[in-house]
Structures are given as structure tokens and as C-alpha cells.
Design a protein around this motif. Structure first.
Motif, PDB file in Angstrom:
ATOM      1  N   TRP A  64     -12.992  -0.040  -5.170  1.00  0.00           N
ATOM      2  CA  TRP A  64     -12.687   0.222  -3.766  1.00  0.00           C
ATOM      3  C   TRP A  64     -11.271  -0.224  -3.378  1.00  0.00           C
ATOM      4  O   TRP A  64     -10.510   0.553  -2.854  1.00  0.00           O
ATOM      5  CB  TRP A  64     -13.701  -0.485  -2.854  1.00  0.00           C
ATOM      6  CG  TRP A  64     -15.082   0.047  -2.986  1.00  0.00           C
ATOM      7  CD1 TRP A  64     -15.570   1.234  -2.511  1.00  0.00           C
ATOM      8  CD2 TRP A  64     -16.180  -0.596  -3.634  1.00  0.00           C
ATOM      9  NE1 TRP A  64     -16.894   1.374  -2.824  1.00  0.00           N
ATOM     10  CE2 TRP A  64     -17.306   0.266  -3.514  1.00  0.00           C
ATOM     11  CE3 TRP A  64     -16.349  -1.809  -4.296  1.00  0.00           C
ATOM     12  CZ2 TRP A  64     -18.554  -0.061  -4.022  1.00  0.00           C
ATOM     13  CZ3 TRP A  64     -17.587  -2.136  -4.809  1.00  0.00           C
ATOM     14  CH2 TRP A  64     -18.668  -1.261  -4.676  1.00  0.00           C
ATOM     15  N   ARG A  65     -10.957  -1.471  -3.636  1.00  0.00           N
ATOM     16  CA  ARG A  65      -9.700  -2.037  -3.157  1.00  0.00           C
ATOM     17  C   ARG A  65      -8.833  -2.493  -4.337  1.00  0.00           C
ATOM     18  O   ARG A  65      -9.332  -3.035  -5.315  1.00  0.00           O
ATOM     19  CB  ARG A  65      -9.958  -3.224  -2.220  1.00  0.00           C
ATOM     20  CG  ARG A  65     -10.785  -2.877  -0.997  1.00  0.00           C
ATOM     21  CD  ARG A  65     -11.047  -4.109  -0.138  1.00  0.00           C
ATOM     22  NE  ARG A  65      -9.815  -4.578   0.507  1.00  0.00           N
ATOM     23  CZ  ARG A  65      -9.369  -5.831   0.432  1.00  0.00           C
ATOM     24  NH1 ARG A  65     -10.016  -6.725  -0.290  1.00  0.00           N
ATOM     25  NH2 ARG A  65      -8.267  -6.184   1.062  1.00  0.00           N
ATOM     26  N   PHE A  66      -7.551  -2.293  -4.187  1.00  0.00           N
ATOM     27  CA  PHE A  66      -6.585  -2.686  -5.207  1.00  0.00           C
ATOM     28  C   PHE A  66      -6.701  -4.173  -5.538  1.00  0.00           C
ATOM     29  O   PHE A  66      -6.486  -4.584  -6.694  1.00  0.00           O
ATOM     30  CB  PHE A  66      -5.176  -2.355  -4.702  1.00  0.00           C
ATOM     31  CG  PHE A  66      -4.078  -2.589  -5.689  1.00  0.00           C
ATOM     32  CD1 PHE A  66      -3.929  -1.803  -6.816  1.00  0.00           C
ATOM     33  CD2 PHE A  66      -3.168  -3.627  -5.469  1.00  0.00           C
ATOM     34  CE1 PHE A  66      -2.903  -2.023  -7.724  1.00  0.00           C
ATOM     35  CE2 PHE A  66      -2.138  -3.851  -6.366  1.00  0.00           C
ATOM     36  CZ  PHE A  66      -2.003  -3.047  -7.496  1.00  0.00           C
ATOM     37  N   ASN A  67      -7.086  -4.982  -4.563  1.00  0.00           N
ATOM     38  CA  ASN A  67      -7.216  -6.432  -4.752  1.00  0.00           C
ATOM     39  C   ASN A  67      -8.190  -6.788  -5.865  1.00  0.00           C
ATOM     40  O   ASN A  67      -8.082  -7.866  -6.474  1.00  0.00           O
ATOM     41  CB  ASN A  67      -7.694  -7.086  -3.450  1.00  0.00           C
ATOM     42  CG  ASN A  67      -6.853  -6.735  -2.253  1.00  0.00           C
ATOM     43  OD1 ASN A  67      -6.643  -5.552  -1.962  1.00  0.00           O
ATOM     44  ND2 ASN A  67      -6.358  -7.736  -1.531  1.00  0.00           N
ATOM     45  N   GLU A  68      -9.171  -5.916  -6.125  1.00  0.00           N
ATOM     46  CA  GLU A  68     -10.179  -6.201  -7.150  1.00  0.00           C
ATOM     47  C   GLU A  68      -9.566  -6.426  -8.525  1.00  0.00           C
ATOM     48  O   GLU A  68     -10.176  -7.064  -9.384  1.00  0.00           O
ATOM     49  CB  GLU A  68     -11.178  -5.046  -7.236  1.00  0.00           C
ATOM     50  CG  GLU A  68     -11.986  -4.806  -5.975  1.00  0.00           C
ATOM     51  CD  GLU A  68     -12.728  -3.484  -6.034  1.00  0.00           C
ATOM     52  OE1 GLU A  68     -13.083  -3.043  -7.150  1.00  0.00           O
ATOM     53  OE2 GLU A  68     -12.938  -2.871  -4.975  1.00  0.00           O
TER      54      GLU A  68
ATOM     55  N   HIS B  47      -9.898  -0.208 -10.201  1.00  0.00           N
ATOM     56  CA  HIS B  47     -10.726  -0.839  -9.190  1.00  0.00           C
ATOM     57  C   HIS B  47     -11.694   0.197  -8.611  1.00  0.00           C
ATOM     58  O   HIS B  47     -11.457   1.402  -8.699  1.00  0.00           O
ATOM     59  CB  HIS B  47      -9.860  -1.435  -8.072  1.00  0.00           C
ATOM     60  CG  HIS B  47      -8.958  -0.445  -7.401  1.00  0.00           C
ATOM     61  ND1 HIS B  47      -7.686  -0.155  -7.865  1.00  0.00           N
ATOM     62  CD2 HIS B  47      -9.127   0.328  -6.293  1.00  0.00           C
ATOM     63  CE1 HIS B  47      -7.119   0.731  -7.079  1.00  0.00           C
ATOM     64  NE2 HIS B  47      -7.973   1.056  -6.126  1.00  0.00           N
TER      65      HIS B  47
ATOM     66  N   ALA C   1       0.834  -1.212   0.000  1.00  0.00           N
ATOM     67  CA  ALA C   1       0.000   0.000   0.000  1.00  0.00           C
ATOM     68  C   ALA C   1       0.863   1.255   0.000  1.00  0.00           C
ATOM     69  O   ALA C   1       0.609   2.199  -0.766  1.00  0.00           O
ATOM     70  CB  ALA C   1      -0.934  -0.011   1.195  1.00  0.00           C
TER      71      ALA C   1
ATOM     72  N   ASP D 160      -4.943 -10.070   0.731  1.00  0.00           N
ATOM     73  CA  ASP D 160      -3.855  -9.152   1.059  1.00  0.00           C
ATOM     74  C   ASP D 160      -2.540  -9.906   1.221  1.00  0.00           C
ATOM     75  O   ASP D 160      -1.476  -9.432   0.817  1.00  0.00           O
ATOM     76  CB  ASP D 160      -4.164  -8.407   2.364  1.00  0.00           C
ATOM     77  CG  ASP D 160      -5.314  -7.430   2.220  1.00  0.00           C
ATOM     78  OD1 ASP D 160      -5.603  -7.016   1.081  1.00  0.00           O
ATOM     79  OD2 ASP D 160      -5.919  -7.078   3.258  1.00  0.00           O
TER      80      ASP D 160
ATOM     81  N   ASP E  45     -11.346 -12.251  -5.373  1.00  0.00           N
ATOM     82  CA  ASP E  45     -10.220 -11.317  -5.381  1.00  0.00           C
ATOM     83  C   ASP E  45      -9.095 -11.904  -4.526  1.00  0.00           C
ATOM     84  O   ASP E  45      -9.352 -12.519  -3.484  1.00  0.00           O
ATOM     85  CB  ASP E  45     -10.639  -9.968  -4.795  1.00  0.00           C
ATOM     86  CG  ASP E  45     -11.740  -9.293  -5.601  1.00  0.00           C
ATOM     87  OD1 ASP E  45     -11.900  -9.634  -6.786  1.00  0.00           O
ATOM     88  OD2 ASP E  45     -12.438  -8.431  -5.027  1.00  0.00           O
TER      89      ASP E  45
END
Length: 416
Positions: A76-80, A74, A4, A91, A88
């Protein structure tokens, strides 16, 4: 530095880039990755990349393949951006990939999007398929470092003019020069795109199939037979495939452009000998792509003329030509006036959705000047002022869609 913090240090995703940097980094990184048996479906174009890629991914998962879908941006979250085997990535998995890249000092010069691409390559090592969505470009895009088994071009239109040029020839040329040896070209809005695709394919001795708009079973079977001839595939007629496809589209109420993207994905999978079973295929699970939140609230992400035309058609069909309240905001580098001119006949009133903290958001006075010049009534968005008897369309940047969903769904949770 964790992932992050590292991404935060990279700043704006659309910062100036070195067109040779990603290839230079990958040349050093490739020997450290185990990608020899990975099949790559490279999704390029302007509109519909996300849904086309996700439909293809859902079809692969349905058949039991291990697959990673890399998409952007994405909500909301970078993981998307990393959808692997139906979810997804965690982390923990992202941090593992980040630690691997950090151990290779030369990767640190990568831009935000380039670094995300290299994370995807690490995460895809144990997969059989990688559905790889290009960023804003083509030939210089970091996703082009891999040799794709199949290059899929969705409709190409005007976007990112600061990077790609101000005419369709320049934009299409940059994207189409990223093609591999096997190419599936979705129906194009501009003849120039098709002509450039033909020229590039000829120069590179690539096999190119130009998919036509399909509106009947007879046309579908003719297209599929021609597709099989183009790529040397075995053609097998299946009289129920078209009917089941149409039933699936009707079941989930997909707009015409989503139905077309699903067909493109179906042809892409057929290239690998994979046939989608529409009786059990789950619905599209990519938020904000012509998504119905309620029967009277439709939301969609879009930035250009083609997106606006598609949305106008959906409004006319689904709302029976009644005008809607448009909840809108966007970035200063988008085709704001053109988009609003197209949608104006459908707009009862425009509600400006608040966006803050992003320097790319169009200045409020500039947006108001355009609205006043076009004669579109506007006011600020206030959730509590939404009425059950009105029709609403939430449209614009990913930030608008994410912000609206946060506000709307947050209120539902509070009241329930």
C-alpha cells in the motif's frame, strides 16, 4: 518537490537501467554517510527474500539490536519498504532522508529503486544492522553497492527474463556474482545455481555454505556444525533449539517454504553469534506471504513456477486435497500459462480479480485465451459471491493481494 512527487516523476520501477549508475552515485554519496559500524545482511535470490529478511529482522529485534529491513515492493504505502526497529518509518523520517539526497544533485539521476536504496542507507545510519533485500538483479543491483558481512541467497528461479535472461544459468549468474566474502546459500531448485555459486565463490575466495533441506533434528545439528566449521564459529549444541523451532512453526501454521525461510534466517543470525528464541519470537508480520485471512481464505504473492509449486503443496496439505476457488491476476511478463498449468488440478474455478491503471497487467483477452486453452472455468471476482462453505486462494501480483485485502477488510469494517 516532496518525496511522493519525486517518485512519481521516476515512472515505472522496471524502466531500463544503467548497470554502473548506482555504483557511480554511491561512490560520491558514501563519504557523506555514517555506515562504518553497520553490519549488512544482503538478501538475494528469487523466492522468499522478503520473509527470510523479515524473520532475520525479528530475531535481531528480539535481541535488542537497532535494525532496518529494506524490502520491496510494497502493498500500500512506500513506507512499508523501510521497517526500522519494529515499525514502518514515518513520513517525516522519509522526507528528511529525501531532503538529504536532494541536497546532493548527483543523486537525482537514480532510478526509482536506486533512489529507494539510497533512502534506506540514510535511514540505516543509526542502526547496528541493515537487512538489505536486493531488487530484481544481483551484481548490478543498487543494493550491491555495499560490502555485505553476509550474503544470503534464497532459492533462485525464473523471473524478470527481460532483464536477467531466459535460462537459469544467466539468471543465477547475475544474482550470484553479487556475493560478498561470506555466503549462505539456501537449498536450490536448480543444480545449475549451486554449481555457479561454487564457481563464483572459488574465483573470489569467498566462504560458501550450502544449506541442505532440514527435516530432522539430527540433520539440523549436522548442518549447524558444518556451518560453524565453514565460518570458524563456535559450535554449541542446544538440545531444545530444534524442538522450539518446530513448535513455533506449528503454532503459526507456517507452510513448509516459510519454515525453510525461517531456518535460513536462523543460520544467518548464527553467523553473528545470535540465536533466535522461538518461545518469544513474534509471528511473521509481512503481509501476503502465505497468509491466512480466515480458515478458508489463503493469500500469497507469487509470479513463477517455483511459487506455484509451493502453493500447490500448501493447498494439498492445508485443504486436504480439496479444490479451491483461485482469485487471480498477474502481469503480462510472468509465467502465466506455466503457473496455471501447475495449479489446475487444485482449481475448482478461477475468479479474475480486477486490476486497472497498471500497464503491466496482462490483457484480459490474453488471460482468457490461456484459461480456455487449459480448460479452466473462470468468471469475474465479486466479493459478495464468496461463500463460507468454499475454500479460496488469492494469488498473483502484489496488486491483487493489496486489492483483495482492501475490498475484504473494508467490507468487514462496514458490516461490523
Amino acid at each position: 518537490m516532496n518525496l511522493a512527487a519525486f517518485l512519481e516523476s521516476k515512472g515505472q520501477e522496471y524502466a531500463p537501467f544503467d548497470p554502473k549508475r548506482a555504483h557511480r552515485i554511491y561512490a560520491k554519496l558514501a563519504p557523506m554517510l555514517k555506515l562504518e559500524n553497520l553490519k549488512v545482511i544482503h538478501i538475494l535470490g528469487t523466492n522468499g527474500k522478503g520473509s527470510t529478511g523479515r524473520f532475520a529482522t525479528l530475531g535481531l529485534l528480539q535481541c535488542g539490536y537497532n535494525v532496518l529491513h529494506f524490502s520491496s515492493p510494497h502493498l500500500w504505502r512506500f513506507n512499508e519498504r523501510f521497517y526500522r526497529n519494529g515499525a514502518d518509518v514515518s513520513d517525516e523520517d522519509l522526507e528528511e532522508a529525501h531532503c538529504f539526497l536532494q541536497a546532493q544533485g548527483f543523486v537525482n539521476e537514480a532510478s526509482y529503486f536506486e533512489y529507494a536504496t539510497f533512502l534506506a542507507l540514510y535511514l540505516a545510519q543509526k542502526c547496528e544492522f541493515l537487512v538489505l533485500e536486493a531488487g530484481l538483479g544481483g551484481e548490478f543491483d543498487s543494493t550491491s553497492v555495499l560490502s555485505a558481512n553476509l550474503s544470503v541467497f534464497t532459492p533462485i528461479g525464473f523471473d524478470h527474463k527481460d532483464f536477467l535472461g531466459t535460462n537459469i544459468e544467466s539468471i543465477a549468474g547475475t544474482k550470484l556474482r553479487a556475493m560478498g566474502s561470506n555466503v549462505l546459500l539456501a537449498p536450490q531448485a536448480y543444480t545449475e545455481s549451486t554449481l555457479i555459486a561454487q564457481r563464483v565463490a572459488k574465483d573470489r575466495d569467498a566462504r560458501l555454505f550450502e544449506l541442505a533441506c532440514i527435516e530432522s533434528s539430527a540433520r539440523f545439528w549436522a548442518e549447524l556444525e558444518a556451518f560453524c566449521v565453514c565460518f570458524g564459529l563456535r559450535y554449541e549444541a542446544d538440545c531444545v533449539f530444534w524442538q522450539e523451532y518446530r513448535a513455533y512453526v506449528a503454532r503459526y501454521g507456517y507452510a513448509d517454504f516459510l519454515a525453510q525461510n525461517l531456518l535460513v534466517a536462523s543460520f544467518a543470525l548464527y553467523f553473528f553469534g545470535i540465536k533466535i528464541d522461538f518461545k518469544t519470537l513474534p509471528p511473521l508480520n509481512l503481509r501476503g506471504r502465505c497468509e491466512w485471512v480466515t480458515p478458508r481464505i489463503l493469500l500469497d504473492v507469487g509470479h513463477n513456477e517455483e511459487c506455484a509449486k509451493a502453493l500447490k503443496s500448501v493447498i494439498e496439505q492445508k485443504f486436504k486435497q480439496r479444490r479451491v476457488i483461485l482469485v487471480y491476476n498477474t502481469y503480462f511478463d510472468k509465467e502465466v500459462r506455466c503457473i496455471l498449468e501447475i495449479l489446475k488440478p487444485c482449481i475448482e474455478e478461477l475468479w479474475v480479480f480486477p486490476l486497472s491503471g497498471n500497464p503491466r497487467v496482462i490483457a484480459r483477452n490474453e488471460l482468457e485465451a490461456i484459461l480456455e486453452d487449459l480448460g479452466i472455468t473462470y468468471r469475474d471476482f465479486i466479493l459478495e459471491h464468496m461463500e463460507d462453505s468454499k475454500n479460496y486462494v488469492v494469488f498473483g501480483s502484489f496488486s491483487v493481494v493489496a486489492g483483495f485485502l482492501d475490498t475484504f477488510e473494508g467490507e468487514l469494517c462496514r458490516t461490523n
